[in-house]
Design an enzyme around this catalytic site. Structure first.
Site, short mmCIF file in Angstrom:
data_model
loop_
_atom_site.label_atom_id
_atom_site.label_comp_id
_atom_site.label_asym_id
_atom_site.label_seq_id
_atom_site.Cartn_x
_atom_site.Cartn_y
_atom_site.Cartn_z
N LEU A 70 -11.91 0.01 -3.91
CA LEU A 70 -11.84 1.15 -3.00
C LEU A 70 -12.66 2.35 -3.46
CD1 LEU A 70 -10.16 2.32 -0.48
CD2 LEU A 70 -8.93 3.54 -2.26
N PHE A 113 -8.69 15.34 4.57
CA PHE A 113 -8.54 13.88 4.62
C PHE A 113 -8.53 13.42 6.07
CE2 PHE A 113 -7.29 10.27 1.91
CZ PHE A 113 -7.77 10.72 0.68
N ARG A 143 -8.50 6.16 9.93
CA ARG A 143 -9.13 4.98 9.37
C ARG A 143 -9.37 3.87 10.38
NH1 ARG A 143 -5.77 4.99 3.66
NH2 ARG A 143 -6.89 6.81 2.87
N HIS A 150 -9.46 -0.06 5.20
CA HIS A 150 -10.02 1.19 4.71
C HIS A 150 -11.52 1.15 4.94
CE1 HIS A 150 -11.07 4.57 2.25
NE2 HIS A 150 -9.80 4.81 1.98
N HIS A 189 -6.41 -2.85 3.17
CA HIS A 189 -5.95 -1.80 2.26
C HIS A 189 -4.44 -1.61 2.26
CE1 HIS A 189 -6.28 1.84 -0.05
NE2 HIS A 189 -5.75 2.58 0.90
N GLN A 216 -3.99 -2.00 7.77
CA GLN A 216 -5.06 -1.01 7.73
C GLN A 216 -6.29 -1.50 6.98
OE1 GLN A 216 -4.59 3.00 5.52
NE2 GLN A 216 -4.77 3.43 7.69
N ARG A 241 -1.71 4.20 9.47
CA ARG A 241 -1.29 5.25 8.55
C ARG A 241 -2.42 6.24 8.32
NH1 ARG A 241 -1.87 6.08 2.85
NH2 ARG A 241 -2.87 4.06 2.55
N GLU A 265 -11.01 7.96 0.42
CA GLU A 265 -11.38 8.81 1.55
C GLU A 265 -11.65 10.24 1.07
OE1 GLU A 265 -9.41 7.79 5.34
OE2 GLU A 265 -8.53 9.77 5.10
C1 LIG Z 1 -6.84 1.42 -4.26
C2 LIG Z 1 -5.77 2.15 -3.51
C3 LIG Z 1 -5.83 3.53 -3.33
C4 LIG Z 1 -4.85 4.22 -2.62
N1 LIG Z 1 -4.94 5.58 -2.49
C5 LIG Z 1 -3.95 6.26 -1.84
C6 LIG Z 1 -3.96 7.69 -1.75
O1 LIG Z 1 -4.84 8.37 -2.27
N2 LIG Z 1 -2.95 8.30 -1.09
C7 LIG Z 1 -1.93 7.60 -0.51
O2 LIG Z 1 -1.04 8.22 0.07
N3 LIG Z 1 -1.89 6.25 -0.61
C8 LIG Z 1 -2.86 5.57 -1.26
N4 LIG Z 1 -2.80 4.20 -1.35
C9 LIG Z 1 -1.59 3.51 -0.88
C10 LIG Z 1 -0.47 3.69 -1.90
O3 LIG Z 1 -1.00 3.84 -3.17
C11 LIG Z 1 0.50 2.50 -1.90
O4 LIG Z 1 0.93 2.25 -0.59
C12 LIG Z 1 1.71 2.84 -2.77
O5 LIG Z 1 1.30 3.26 -4.04
C13 LIG Z 1 2.67 1.67 -2.90
O6 LIG Z 1 3.71 2.07 -3.76
P1 LIG Z 1 5.03 1.23 -3.91
O7 LIG Z 1 5.96 1.99 -4.78
O8 LIG Z 1 5.52 0.85 -2.57
O9 LIG Z 1 4.57 -0.12 -4.61
P2 LIG Z 1 3.60 -0.45 -5.86
O10 LIG Z 1 3.06 0.75 -6.52
O11 LIG Z 1 2.65 -1.47 -5.36
O12 LIG Z 1 4.60 -1.11 -6.89
C14 LIG Z 1 5.24 -2.34 -6.63
C15 LIG Z 1 6.15 -2.66 -7.80
O13 LIG Z 1 6.94 -3.79 -7.50
C16 LIG Z 1 6.94 -4.68 -8.58
N5 LIG Z 1 7.23 -6.01 -8.05
C17 LIG Z 1 6.67 -6.63 -6.99
N6 LIG Z 1 7.23 -7.83 -6.81
C18 LIG Z 1 8.19 -7.96 -7.76
C19 LIG Z 1 9.12 -8.97 -8.11
N7 LIG Z 1 9.21 -10.12 -7.43
N8 LIG Z 1 9.94 -8.78 -9.16
C20 LIG Z 1 9.86 -7.63 -9.89
N9 LIG Z 1 9.01 -6.64 -9.60
C21 LIG Z 1 8.19 -6.81 -8.55
C22 LIG Z 1 5.57 -4.52 -9.20
O14 LIG Z 1 5.58 -4.99 -10.54
C23 LIG Z 1 5.41 -3.01 -9.09
O15 LIG Z 1 6.09 -2.39 -10.16
C24 LIG Z 1 -3.77 3.50 -2.06
C25 LIG Z 1 -3.69 2.12 -2.23
C26 LIG Z 1 -4.68 1.45 -2.93
C27 LIG Z 1 -4.58 -0.05 -3.03
#
Ligand SMILES: Cc1cc2nc3c(=O)[nH]c(=O)nc-3n(C[C@H](O)[C@H](O)[C@H](O)COP(=O)(O)OP(=O)(O)OC[C@H]3O[C@@H](n4cnc5c(N)ncnc54)[C@H](O)[C@@H]3O)c2cc1C
Length: 595
Positions: A253, A120, A287, A243, A354, A241, A399, A256
Site C-alpha cells: 500500500l 483524506f 476510494r 485501495h 484493502h 474496498q 469505508r 491515501e
Molecule cells: C496497509 C494498510 C494500511 C491501512 N491504513 C489505514 C489508515 O491509515 N487508517 C485507517 O483508519 N485504517 C487503515 N487501514 C485499515 C486498518 O488498519 C485495519 O482495518 C485495522 O487495523 C484492523 O484492526 P483489527 O484490530 O480489527 O485487526 P488486526 O490489526 O488485523 O489484528 C488482528 C489480530 O487478530 C489475531 N488473530 C487473528 N486470527 C486469530 C486466531 N485464530 N487466533 C488468535 N488470534 C488471531 C491476529 O494475530 C491479530 O493480533 C489500513 C490497512 C492496511 C492493510
C-alpha cells in the site's frame, strides 16, 4: 490430540490488533481477568501497517465538527451504513483520539502544539464543499505508533497475552450462549479449552481471500470462520474496498495520505484525470469512486507502461523535504518495491484489495446480534466482536480512509465498557457443555487421519485466484454467477486437504490448513452475497447495473437499501433493514453521490 487442557478467564479476546487491545485495556484497568490471544506477537498485527491517520473532527487546522464527519461517512457508505452507529462513532472520535494522546501516542504536531491533521479521501467541510484536514497522523506510521502505545498501556495494566495461540472454534451451550473458545498453542501443538463469561472476537479482516492484497498474510478471516461455523451469519460481505494506490505488481500500500499531502494521479497522457470525474474533491474523492475512475482510464486505453495497465501517482512536486517528513515510509516502499525515487519520478499504482466493509453483525456496544423470532438484532449472550471482523455497520458499502482506526478505538472502548458492566452483574461462569471441544477435535482429526489429497496452499491459492477473477473492482452478473459455482467447488476440495507433516511442535502446515477452513467461509460469504445483490452500490459495482434515470449510478434503493446476512449452513441469505435514524440529529436521506 488426546490431552484437553482447560483454563478459565473472565474474558477471552481473540486478536491483539488495535481493536482487541483497546478493549482489553478497558477490561484490565477495571480489574477483570482477561486473556488476549494472538497468532503473532501483538505489535505485528495488521494495525501496525496502517499509515495515513485516524479520523476525528478536532478542527486543529481547518474548521470542522462531527456533523460534517457524520455526513461524509453516511455519504461515503453509499447510504448502507447505519446512521445511529455512524453518529455514535463521529461524536466519540475526538474523545478517543485525545485519550490516545494521553496514553502517549506520538502524533505529529503543529507549531502551536496541537495534533497534526491531513486531508483524506471523502472527508469534507460544510457538507461536501471542500476537503477538510481531519486525519490525525504520526507521519505515515500512524498504526505503528497506535499499536505500540496500546501494547505498552496493556503491559502496564497487566493484560495476559497468549502469543502464538490460534483460536479455533467458539463454544456455545444449549441456550446458544457463548461460554468459551477452543485454541491451539502453536509451540506445543496442544489443544486447550478457554472458558470465559465473555468472548470478544477482534481477529481483523480476511483480505487474504484475494490474490492481490495490501493485507498481512495472517489476515485469513479466522473470526468470520469461527462465527460462521457456530451458526452466526456474516453481514454485507459483498462489499470489499479496493485501495486506489497499491504498488503495481507488488500489492504493497501507498497511503491515501500521499494524496492528502498533495500527490496527483495521472494517466498515460500525463493528465490529472480526476478533475474530470470529481471536480470538487478531485484526487481526494472516496476510494470506491477513485478506483473505478482509474479502471475506466485503463479500460479506455489511457493506462501507463508497455501494457497500459497502471496509473502513475505523482509526488515529485511535493519536494524532498515534505516527503521525508510526512511520508518517509512511502519513500522507502517506492525504493524497495518499485525501484522508484518518489521525489524524482512518479510511481506505478493500481487499485488493490484493502478492506472488508462487512463482518460479524454487532450493535454499538459490540454485542453480536442475529435475527431471532422476528427481532432482526437479537443479542447472542457472551459474544462480542470489534474491529475489521465486525460490522456495526459504520462503513456500509464503502469505508472512508481513517475511519477504521477510529472504529477500532471507539468500538473497542465501547465493548470494553459494556463487558465490564455485564461482568459486575454476572458473578459465575455458565457450565461448559460436555461436547465443548468435539467440533474442534473433529476438525483436527480430519487432518491427523489424512493420507492423501491436496496441500492447504494449493487450495488457498485457488480460493484467491477465484475471488480475484470473479469478485474484483468491476463485476458482472455472469462472472459472479460463475464465481459462485467455482468457489463452491473449491470449498468441496477444502474438506479433503492433506496434512503430510503430523508433528506437533510449531507445525505451521497445520496452522495453514486450519486457516483454509476460515478463508473458505469468508470467500463463500463474499461470492454468494455479491452474486445475489442486483444493483451497484459503493464498492460493489456491477457492469449489468449501470447508470440509468431510474437508478443513478446503478443504485436501487427501492429494492436493495438493506443489509445482507449470509449463513454458512446451506449458503442461505437473509436481509435486514438499514437503520436510517441517527441518535440525536435528523436522518440524511439517500441522494445521488457526486464529488
Ligand atoms: C496497509 C494498510 C494500511 C491501512 N491504513 C489505514 C489508515 O491509515 N487508517 C485507517 O483508519 N485504517 C487503515 N487501514 C485499515 C486498518 O488498519 C485495519 O482495518 C485495522 O487495523 C484492523 O484492526 P483489527 O484490530 O480489527 O485487526 P488486526 O490489526 O488485523 O489484528 C488482528 C489480530 O487478530 C489475531 N488473530 C487473528 N486470527 C486469530 C486466531 N485464530 N487466533 C488468535 N488470534 C488471531 C491476529 O494475530 C491479530 O493480533 C489500513 C490497512 C492496511 C492493510
Amino acid at each position: 490430540m488426546a490431552t484437553l487442557n482447560k483454563r478459565r478467564f473472565d474474558v477471552v479476546i481473540v486478536g491483539a490488533g488495535g481493536s482487541g487491545m483497546r478493549a482489553s485495556l478497558q477490561l484490565a484497568r477495571a480489574g477483570l481477568n482477561v486473556a488476549v490471544l494472538s497468532k503473532v506477537f501483538p505489535t505485528r498485527s495488521h494495525t501496525v501497517a496502517a499509515q495515513g491517520g485516524i479520523g476525528a473532527s478536532l478542527g486543529n487546522m481547518s474548521e470542522d465538527n462531527w456533523h460534517y464527519h457524520f455526513f461524509d461517512t453516511v455519504k461515503g457508505s453509499d447510504w448502507l451504513g447505519d446512521q445511529d452507529a455512524i453518529e455514535f462513532m463521529c461524536r466519540e472520535a475526538p474523545k478517543v483520539v485525545y485519550e490516545l494522546e494521553h496514553f502517549g501516542m506520538p502524533f505529529d504536531r503543529n507549531p502551536d502544539g496541537t495534533i497534526y491533521q491531513r486531508p483524506f479521501g471523502g472527508h469534507t467541510a460544510n457538507y461536501g464543499e471542500k476537503p477538510v484536514q481531519r486525519a490525525c497522523a504520526a507521519a505515515d506510521r500512524t498504526g505503528h505508533a497506535m499499536l505500540h502505545t496500546l501494547y505498552q498501556q496493556n503491559v502496564k495494566s497487566r493484560t495476559n497475552f497468549f502469543v502464538e495461540w490460534m483460536a479455533l472454534d467458539l463454544i456455545r451451550d444449549a441456550d446458544g450462549d457463548v461460554v468459551g473458545v477452543t485454541a491451539l498453542e502453536m509451540e506445543t501443538g496442544e489443544l486447550y479449552v478457554l472458558e470465559a463469561k465473555t468472548v470478544l472476537l477482534a481477529t481483523g479482516g480476511a483480505g487474504r481471500i484475494f490474490a492481490a492484497s495490501t493485507n498481512a498474510f495472517i489476515n485469513t478471516g479466522d473470526g468470520l470462520g469461527m462465527a460462521a461455523r457456530a451458526g452466526i451469519p456474516l453481514e454485507d460481505m459483498e462489499f470489499w474496498q479496493f485501495h486506489p494506490t497499491g504498488v503495481h505488481n507488488a500489492g504493497v500500500l501507498l497511503t491515501e495520505g500521499c494524496r492528502g499531502e498533495g500527490a496527483i494521479l495521472r494517466n498515460s497522457n500525463g493528465e490529472r484525470f480526476m478533475e474530470r470525474y470529481a471536480p470538487t474533491l478531485k484526487d481526494l474523492a472516496p476510494r470506491d469512486f477513485v478506483s473505478r475512475c482509474m479502471d475506466q482510464e485503463i479500460k479506455e486505453g489511457r493506462g501507463c507502461g508497455p501494457n497500459k495497465d497502471y496509473i502513475q501517482l505523482d509526488m515529485t512536486h511535493l519536494g524532498g523535504e515534505t516527503i521525508m517528513k510526512r511520508l518517509p515510509s512511502v519513500f522507502e516502499i517506492g525504493h524497495n518495491f518499485a525501484n522508484v525515487d518518489i521525489t524524482k519520478e512518479p510511481i506505478p499504482v493500481v487499485p488493490t484489495i484493502h478492506y472488508q466493509m462487512g463482518g460479524i453483525p454487532t450493535n454499538v456496544h459490540g454485542q453480536v446480534v442475529v435475527p431471532q423470532g422476528g427481532n432482526p438484532s437479537a443479542v447472542v449472550n457472551g459474544l462480542y466482536a470489534v474491529g475489521e471482523c465486525s460490522c456495526v455497520s459504520v462503513h456500509g458499502a464503502n469505508r472512508l480512509g481513517t475511519n477504521s482506526l477510529l472504529d477500532l478505538l471507539v468500538f473497542g472502548r465501547a465493548a470494553g465498557n459494556h463487558i465490564v458492566e455485564f461482568a459486575s452483574r454476572s458473578k459465575s461462569h455458565k457450565p461448559l457443555p460436555a461436547d465443548a471441544a468435539d467440533a474442534t477435535r473433529a476438525r483436527l482429526a480430519r487432518y491427523e487421519s489424512s493420507t492423501q489429497g491436496e496441500y492447504a496452499q494449493v487450495v488457498a491459492n485457488d480460493i484467491r485466484k477465484t475471488m480475484q477473477q470473479h469478485a474484483g473492482v468491476f463485476r458482472t452478473q455472469a462472472s459472479m454467477d460463475e464465481g459462485v459455482a467455482k468457489i463452491k467447488a473449491v470449498a468441496e476440495r477444502a474438506r479433503h486437504i492433506h496434512l503430510a507433516d503430523k508433528s506437533k511442535v510449531f507445525n505451521t502446515a497445520r496452522i495453514e490448513a486450519l486457516e483454509v477452513d476460515n478463508l473458505i467461509e469468508s470467500a463463500l460469504a463474499t461470492m454468494i452475497s455479491a452474486a445475489a445483490r442486483r444493483e451497484s452500490r459503493g464498492a460493489h459495482t456491477v457492469d449489468d447495473y449501470g447508470d440509468t434515470p431510474a437508478h443513478p449510478n446503478g443504485r436501487n434503493d427501492a429494492e436493495w437499501l438493506k443489509h445482507t446476512l449470509w449463513y454458512s449452513e446451506g449458503n442461505r441469505l437473509e436481509y435486514k433493514p438499514v437503520n436510517m435514524t441517527p441518535m440525536s440529529v435528523e436522518s440524511i436521506p439517500p441522494k445521488v453521490r457526486t464529488f
